[in-house]
Design a protein around this motif. Structure first.
Motif, mmCIF file in Angstrom:
data_model
loop_
_atom_site.group_PDB
_atom_site.id
_atom_site.type_symbol
_atom_site.label_atom_id
_atom_site.label_comp_id
_atom_site.label_asym_id
_atom_site.label_seq_id
_atom_site.Cartn_x
_atom_site.Cartn_y
_atom_site.Cartn_z
ATOM 1 N N ASP A 210 0.683 -1.174 -0.183
ATOM 2 C CA ASP A 210 0.301 -0.292 -0.150
ATOM 3 C C ASP A 210 0.495 1.241 0.045
ATOM 4 O O ASP A 210 0.464 2.275 -1.196
ATOM 5 C CB ASP A 210 -0.886 0.006 1.583
ATOM 6 N N ALA A 211 1.602 1.606 0.599
ATOM 7 C CA ALA A 211 2.913 2.577 0.601
ATOM 8 C C ALA A 211 3.815 2.083 -0.339
ATOM 9 O O ALA A 211 3.917 3.754 -0.968
ATOM 10 C CB ALA A 211 4.058 2.518 1.969
ATOM 11 N N LEU A 212 4.489 1.579 -0.925
ATOM 12 C CA LEU A 212 5.000 1.228 -2.393
ATOM 13 C C LEU A 212 3.967 1.878 -3.565
ATOM 14 O O LEU A 212 4.777 2.633 -4.120
ATOM 15 C CB LEU A 212 5.551 0.714 -2.804
ATOM 16 N N ASP A 213 2.753 1.757 -3.750
ATOM 17 C CA ASP A 213 2.008 2.134 -4.011
ATOM 18 C C ASP A 213 1.994 3.510 -3.711
ATOM 19 O O ASP A 213 1.633 4.061 -4.737
ATOM 20 C CB ASP A 213 0.612 1.715 -4.474
ATOM 21 N N TRP A 214 1.642 4.659 -2.933
ATOM 22 C CA TRP A 214 1.421 5.688 -2.871
ATOM 23 C C TRP A 214 2.727 6.131 -3.001
ATOM 24 O O TRP A 214 2.495 7.300 -3.515
ATOM 25 C CB TRP A 214 0.981 5.747 -1.048
ATOM 26 N N LEU A 215 3.753 5.894 -2.820
ATOM 27 C CA LEU A 215 5.234 6.542 -2.959
ATOM 28 C C LEU A 215 5.286 6.208 -5.276
ATOM 29 O O LEU A 215 5.563 7.462 -5.549
ATOM 30 C CB LEU A 215 6.073 5.751 -2.825
ATOM 31 N N GLU A 216 4.909 5.627 -5.478
ATOM 32 C CA GLU A 216 5.116 4.672 -6.695
ATOM 33 C C GLU A 216 3.888 6.327 -7.855
ATOM 34 O O GLU A 216 3.852 7.007 -8.276
ATOM 35 C CB GLU A 216 3.816 3.981 -7.079
ATOM 36 N N GLU A 217 2.773 6.448 -7.107
ATOM 37 C CA GLU A 217 1.307 7.793 -7.475
ATOM 38 C C GLU A 217 2.842 8.925 -6.883
ATOM 39 O O GLU A 217 2.637 10.324 -7.921
ATOM 40 C CB GLU A 217 0.546 7.519 -6.743
ATOM 41 N N ARG A 218 2.887 8.767 -5.883
ATOM 42 C CA ARG A 218 3.183 10.349 -5.475
ATOM 43 C C ARG A 218 4.670 10.922 -6.524
ATOM 44 O O ARG A 218 4.501 11.845 -7.068
ATOM 45 C CB ARG A 218 4.151 10.384 -4.385
ATOM 46 N N LEU A 219 5.654 9.851 -6.986
ATOM 47 C CA LEU A 219 6.416 10.061 -8.288
ATOM 48 C C LEU A 219 6.497 10.707 -9.125
ATOM 49 O O LEU A 219 7.266 10.416 -9.955
ATOM 50 C CB LEU A 219 8.011 9.400 -7.683
ATOM 51 N N ALA A 220 4.781 9.753 -9.833
ATOM 52 C CA ALA A 220 4.741 10.722 -10.997
ATOM 53 C C ALA A 220 4.975 11.940 -11.728
ATOM 54 O O ALA A 220 4.799 11.794 -12.350
ATOM 55 C CB ALA A 220 3.140 10.158 -10.919
ATOM 56 N N ASP A 221 4.922 12.394 -10.787
ATOM 57 C CA ASP A 221 5.202 14.395 -10.972
ATOM 58 C C ASP A 221 5.704 15.129 -10.400
ATOM 59 O O ASP A 221 5.702 16.386 -10.730
ATOM 60 C CB ASP A 221 3.072 14.972 -11.058
#
Length: 322
Positions: A210-221
């Motif tokens: 869950d946290a890695l998915d959150w980081l993946e999204e955060r680092l998109a932009d």
């Protein structure tokens, strides 16, 4: 069953619980009350050439301190001792040095510095640790505050172009990001690997991804966790990401996917790896030797995996566009 010198980490039927009780002393400018944070122990004065940072490249918590020391240009103010990647219940040891003895402290076991300050020190012998060279005594092993104080308290010894790892305008949000990174990712992989039951493992696994998915999204932009520049938050996340495919994916059963299969996180990790002070502190052979040899309750054979190929870390990351 482990012998008396083999660390055990897994408790049958229980969730992994990290011992966060460290020696709370801090090194501050003039030995005065620090700019931020608690004063729960003794205060030691910042002095050039007085202290030795003991930090094994194998350990992610110690790797943080090595990176921050490099980024801030503190190499000339604080010396660095590096134990070998494997140890037993007694201590980290200086097996990489001539005669297996640290050339500055004159000790084989890091425990000697702990015991010199606290005879028969009852807790784990951890890195990073800062040792007072004149007395040979441990000063502190409180890893979150070591890197914090490198930035705030050692400013007089920073190189001229040292990065601002703790921007004032981002501090509140950064603290929240770092707390989630610590509990869910840095420590999350250990909760998976040292889970003592199927239920505790699966709960830890779900929290981690869950946290890695959150980081993946955060680092998109955004190029880095807090925006266009590197901060302490990036240092703290990087040391876990650098070990993910080599250790945590297989050894700790964090195997929903590899880091290389998360495009934003993988590009971000390679971006940091290519930045001076980050990738040049990573030694994959030492990292793998540490986890696969020391954790005999998880890997009783002591066999160390041959892969993955470290050359993938040198491929283009394309994050400059952000």
């Amino acid at each position: 069953m482990s012998d008396e010198h083999t660390p055990t980490y897994v408790e049958q039927g229980k969730e992994f619980d990290r011992d966060m009780n460290y020696v709370p002393d801090r090194i501050t400018r003039g030995g005065e009350r620090p700019e931020h944070g608690p004063v729960d122990g003794e205060l030691w004065p910042v002095e050039r050439d007085r202290y030795r940072l003991v930090a094994a490249k194998a350990c992610p918590w110690a790797n943080r301190a090595i990176i921050v020391r490099e980024l801030l240009g503190l190499q000339g103010a604080i010396s660095l001792g590096m134990p070998g990647p494997t140890h037993d219940q007694r201590s980290w040891t200086f097996t990489l040095d001539e005669g297996d003895v640290d050339p500055v402290l004159g000790i084989h076991f890091l425990r000697d510095a702990y015991d010199r300050r606290f005879p028969d020190y009852p807790r784990g012998i951890t890195v990073p640790a800062i040792v007072d060279v004149p007395t040979g005594e441990l000063v502190t092993n409180d890893f979150p505050w070591i890197t914090h104080d490198f930035f705030f308290e050692w400013r007089d010894h920073h190189k001229p172009d040292a990065p601002n790892l703790w921007p004032d305008d981002l501090r509140e949000e950064m603290e929240q990001v770092m707390q989630r990174v610590f509990t869910e990712v840095n420590n999350g992989v250990y909760r998976c690997g040292f889970a003592g039951s199927q239920d505790t493992y699966e709960a830890a696994y779900d929290r981690l991804f869950d946290a890695l998915d959150w980081l993946e999204e955060r680092l998109a932009d955004r190029r880095y966790l807090m925006g266009p520049t590197i901060t302490e938050a990036d240092v703290r996340l990087f040391t876990t990401l650098a070990r993910f495919d080599a250790v945590y994916h297989g050894h700790f059963k964090c195997n929903r996917n590899k880091l290389t299969e998360m495009p934003n996180l993988w590009g971000y990790a390679r971006d940091l790896f290519s930045t001076p002070g980050f990738g040049d502190t990573i030694d994959f052979d030492q990292i793998k030797a540490h986890y696969y040899v020391v954790h005999t309750d998880i890997n009783p054979t002591g066999v160390v995996p041959k892969g993955p190929d470290a050359e993938v870390w040198h491929t283009a990351h394309g994050r400059e566009r952000l």
